[in-house]
Every structure is written in structure tokens, then in C-alpha cells.
Design a protein around this motif. Structure first.
Motif, PDB file in Angstrom:
ATOM      1  N   ILE A   1      -4.769  -3.663   7.684  1.00  0.00           N
ATOM      2  CA  ILE A   1      -4.336  -2.641   8.639  1.00  0.00           C
ATOM      3  C   ILE A   1      -5.390  -1.539   8.650  1.00  0.00           C
ATOM      4  O   ILE A   1      -5.785  -1.044   7.594  1.00  0.00           O
ATOM      5  CB  ILE A   1      -2.972  -2.032   8.250  1.00  0.00           C
ATOM      6  N   ALA A   2      -5.822  -1.144   9.840  1.00  0.00           N
ATOM      7  CA  ALA A   2      -6.747  -0.022   9.977  1.00  0.00           C
ATOM      8  C   ALA A   2      -5.961   1.205  10.435  1.00  0.00           C
ATOM      9  O   ALA A   2      -5.157   1.131  11.359  1.00  0.00           O
ATOM     10  CB  ALA A   2      -7.840  -0.349  10.986  1.00  0.00           C
ATOM     11  N   VAL A   3      -6.200   2.333   9.784  1.00  0.00           N
ATOM     12  CA  VAL A   3      -5.602   3.609  10.170  1.00  0.00           C
ATOM     13  C   VAL A   3      -6.664   4.384  10.943  1.00  0.00           C
ATOM     14  O   VAL A   3      -7.719   4.706  10.401  1.00  0.00           O
ATOM     15  CB  VAL A   3      -5.130   4.408   8.941  1.00  0.00           C
ATOM     16  N   GLN A   4      -6.376   4.650  12.221  1.00  0.00           N
ATOM     17  CA  GLN A   4      -7.341   5.328  13.096  1.00  0.00           C
ATOM     18  C   GLN A   4      -6.840   6.720  13.489  1.00  0.00           C
ATOM     19  O   GLN A   4      -6.048   6.877  14.401  1.00  0.00           O
ATOM     20  CB  GLN A   4      -7.590   4.499  14.361  1.00  0.00           C
ATOM     21  N   PRO A   5      -7.309   7.762  12.776  1.00  0.00           N
ATOM     22  CA  PRO A   5      -6.928   9.116  13.192  1.00  0.00           C
ATOM     23  C   PRO A   5      -7.732   9.565  14.405  1.00  0.00           C
ATOM     24  O   PRO A   5      -8.894   9.176  14.574  1.00  0.00           O
ATOM     25  CB  PRO A   5      -7.266   9.974  11.970  1.00  0.00           C
ATOM     26  N   TYR A   6      -7.090  10.352  15.252  1.00  0.00           N
ATOM     27  CA  TYR A   6      -7.784  10.993  16.363  1.00  0.00           C
ATOM     28  C   TYR A   6      -8.201  12.396  15.940  1.00  0.00           C
ATOM     29  O   TYR A   6      -7.637  12.967  14.997  1.00  0.00           O
ATOM     30  CB  TYR A   6      -6.880  11.032  17.596  1.00  0.00           C
ATOM     31  N   ALA A   7      -9.196  12.941  16.635  1.00  0.00           N
ATOM     32  CA  ALA A   7      -9.736  14.264  16.312  1.00  0.00           C
ATOM     33  C   ALA A   7      -8.614  15.291  16.197  1.00  0.00           C
ATOM     34  O   ALA A   7      -7.715  15.342  17.038  1.00  0.00           O
ATOM     35  CB  ALA A   7     -10.735  14.690  17.390  1.00  0.00           C
ATOM     36  N   GLY A   8      -8.669  16.075  15.132  1.00  0.00           N
ATOM     37  CA  GLY A   8      -7.667  17.105  14.904  1.00  0.00           C
ATOM     38  C   GLY A   8      -6.564  16.692  13.958  1.00  0.00           C
ATOM     39  O   GLY A   8      -5.819  17.537  13.468  1.00  0.00           O
ATOM     40  N   PHE A   9      -6.446  15.386  13.681  1.00  0.00           N
ATOM     41  CA  PHE A   9      -5.419  14.918  12.741  1.00  0.00           C
ATOM     42  C   PHE A   9      -5.973  15.088  11.323  1.00  0.00           C
ATOM     43  O   PHE A   9      -7.048  14.577  11.012  1.00  0.00           O
ATOM     44  CB  PHE A   9      -5.051  13.456  12.997  1.00  0.00           C
ATOM     45  N   GLU A  10      -5.243  15.805  10.482  1.00  0.00           N
ATOM     46  CA  GLU A  10      -5.757  16.123   9.152  1.00  0.00           C
ATOM     47  C   GLU A  10      -5.959  14.878   8.292  1.00  0.00           C
ATOM     48  O   GLU A  10      -5.074  14.033   8.193  1.00  0.00           O
ATOM     49  CB  GLU A  10      -4.823  17.095   8.436  1.00  0.00           C
TER      50      GLU A  10
ATOM     51  N   VAL B   1      -0.593   8.316   5.087  1.00  0.00           N
ATOM     52  CA  VAL B   1      -0.117   7.166   5.866  1.00  0.00           C
ATOM     53  C   VAL B   1      -0.726   5.880   5.331  1.00  0.00           C
ATOM     54  O   VAL B   1      -0.030   4.873   5.167  1.00  0.00           O
ATOM     55  CB  VAL B   1      -0.440   7.350   7.361  1.00  0.00           C
ATOM     56  N   LYS B   2      -2.016   5.900   5.048  1.00  0.00           N
ATOM     57  CA  LYS B   2      -2.705   4.728   4.483  1.00  0.00           C
ATOM     58  C   LYS B   2      -1.986   4.238   3.233  1.00  0.00           C
ATOM     59  O   LYS B   2      -1.695   3.043   3.076  1.00  0.00           O
ATOM     60  CB  LYS B   2      -4.153   5.104   4.168  1.00  0.00           C
ATOM     61  N   ASN B   3      -1.695   5.146   2.323  1.00  0.00           N
ATOM     62  CA  ASN B   3      -1.040   4.776   1.064  1.00  0.00           C
ATOM     63  C   ASN B   3       0.384   4.266   1.293  1.00  0.00           C
ATOM     64  O   ASN B   3       0.809   3.299   0.666  1.00  0.00           O
ATOM     65  CB  ASN B   3      -1.036   5.963   0.101  1.00  0.00           C
ATOM     66  N   ALA B   4       1.118   4.903   2.205  1.00  0.00           N
ATOM     67  CA  ALA B   4       2.498   4.490   2.482  1.00  0.00           C
ATOM     68  C   ALA B   4       2.547   3.075   3.058  1.00  0.00           C
ATOM     69  O   ALA B   4       3.393   2.258   2.673  1.00  0.00           O
ATOM     70  CB  ALA B   4       3.162   5.482   3.436  1.00  0.00           C
ATOM     71  N   LEU B   5       1.644   2.764   3.983  1.00  0.00           N
ATOM     72  CA  LEU B   5       1.603   1.429   4.578  1.00  0.00           C
ATOM     73  C   LEU B   5       1.250   0.371   3.542  1.00  0.00           C
ATOM     74  O   LEU B   5       1.826  -0.723   3.527  1.00  0.00           O
ATOM     75  CB  LEU B   5       0.599   1.391   5.730  1.00  0.00           C
ATOM     76  N   GLY B   6       0.315   0.695   2.659  1.00  0.00           N
ATOM     77  CA  GLY B   6      -0.067  -0.246   1.605  1.00  0.00           C
ATOM     78  C   GLY B   6       1.090  -0.547   0.665  1.00  0.00           C
ATOM     79  O   GLY B   6       1.318  -1.699   0.291  1.00  0.00           O
ATOM     80  N   GLU B   7       1.821   0.501   0.297  1.00  0.00           N
ATOM     81  CA  GLU B   7       2.966   0.320  -0.598  1.00  0.00           C
ATOM     82  C   GLU B   7       4.101  -0.434   0.079  1.00  0.00           C
ATOM     83  O   GLU B   7       4.721  -1.306  -0.521  1.00  0.00           O
ATOM     84  CB  GLU B   7       3.461   1.680  -1.089  1.00  0.00           C
TER      85      GLU B   7
END
Length: 198
Positions: free
Chosen positions: A17-26, A33-39
Motif C-alpha cells: 500500500i502506498a500512502v500519498q499525501p497531498y501538499a499541506g498534509f502534515e 496512517v502508514k503505521n495504522a494500515l500496516g498494523e
């Protein structure tokens, strides 16, 4: 949820799964989110560098927002993500879609009665490659800790749709339909019920 069919995906050690933040997203929240999806799903999750929000997704119908359906189509079709099985976009701006169903009766409304621009927490294909989550509405009337929990829950929910999961009637399950209220997100647990996990 944009539904294509009811097929469900099979996750393996090779799933990414790739997590793609858009500009302005901290970045710290994207990492959460990356860690939550992995778990939640037990797969490899990678965090990509942020990108500019596509101008063609912007609308100003009811208020200034970005179309969630446009964003997930762009993520699905962009060749930059071809090596990944799934991609979740993260945006700090408000997002919307057209709402066709009546919350009270769950019946399909005629086109002249639909909500043309309905603000939402997230949207994903079911099943499909891409989904989008906005933090914009998750900040409302809450603590920082609860905001983070909401972000993890909505992200795992939308990825669940990508994996083929429908909304779940179990009131504790992450896949329960939010039914247009943040209270539902607050009340569900950050886990899949046995039926959804199976």
C-alpha cells in the motif's frame, strides 16, 4: 463508496500500500496512517513524498472543496503508482462527492433531488486500487488524540473498501457506515469484526 463489484482481495506478504499525501498534509499524520494500515492489514506500507493537489479536482459548488471521485480516479490511473497494489491519498482540504441515496430511507433519489456536492470524510473504490481521506472534517470539536484516532479509523475503513469490504452492520467494526455523522467514527473500534476479517 464507489462499487464496481463484490470481489474481495487476498492479501499476501507481497502486497504493498502506498500512502500519498497531498501538499499541506502534515507528514507526522501521514506516518500515523502508514503505521495504522500496516498494523490493521499486515502488509507493507510505504509513505511517498507529498504532491500538489490537482487543480482539476477543485470545485466551488456549495463551498470550496476538492472532488473525492476525481482524486481517486487520478490516483488509480496515474502510472506513478503502477508498482503498488493500493494507494491512499491524504488531503487536508475538504472533499466532496455527489450523494444519491437518502440517509433516512436508503432509497435512490431521482437526479433532480440528489446532493450535487456533499462533504465527506473519505471515499474509496470497492474493490479497487485507490481511496482518499480528508482530515478537514476530522478536526471538528475534538482533542488532538481523538483526531488522530479518527484519521486512523477513516483511513483503515476506506482501505477496507479497496480490499472489497462493504459496510458492516456490526456497531464496533471499522467498516460500519458513518451515516453522515462523526459520532459513528468515534464509536467504532479500530479493528475489523470477525466477519470482515474472514
Amino acid at each position: 463508496v464507489i462499487s464496481c463489484d463484490s470481489n474481495r482481495s487476498v492479501l499476501t506478504d507481497e502486497t504493498v500500500i502506498a500512502v500519498q499525501p497531498y501538499a499541506g498534509f502534515e507528514n507526522k499524520y501521514a506516518d500515523t496512517v502508514k503505521n495504522a494500515l500496516g498494523e490493521m492489514y499486515g502488509v507493507k506500507v510505504i509513505l511517498l513524498d507529498d504532491i500538489v493537489i490537482p487543480e482539476n479536482a477543485f470545485v466551488n459548488i456549495k463551498s470550496a472543496r476538492y472532488r473525492a471521485d476525481t482524486l481517486i480516479h487520478l490516483l488509480k490511473d496515474d502510472k506513478a503508482y503502477i508498482e503498488y497494489d493500493y494507494v491512499i491519498g491524504l488531503i487536508g482540504e475538504d472533499i466532496s462527492c455527489t450523494k444519491y441515496s437518502d440517509y433516512e430511507t436508503k432509497t435512490i433519489k431521482s437526479p433532480e433531488h440528489k446532493y450535487k456536492d456533499w462533504g465527506i470524510f473519505g471515499l474509496g473504490f470497492r474493490p479497487g486500487k485507490s481511496c482518499i481521506v480528508s482530515s478537514y472534517r476530522l478536526h471538528k470539536s475534538t482533542s488532538k488524540e481523538n483526531f488522530i484516532e479518527r484519521l486512523k479509523k477513516v483511513s483503515c475503513h476506506e482501505m477496507g473498501h479497496n480490499l472489497g469490504l462493504p459496510h458492516c452492520p456490526n456497531k464496533d467494526c471499522i467498516m460500519q457506515d458513518a451515516a453522515e455523522t462523526i459520532k459513528t467514527v468515534d464509536n467504532v473500534e479500530l479493528h475489523l469484526c470477525d466477519d470482515c476479517r474472514n
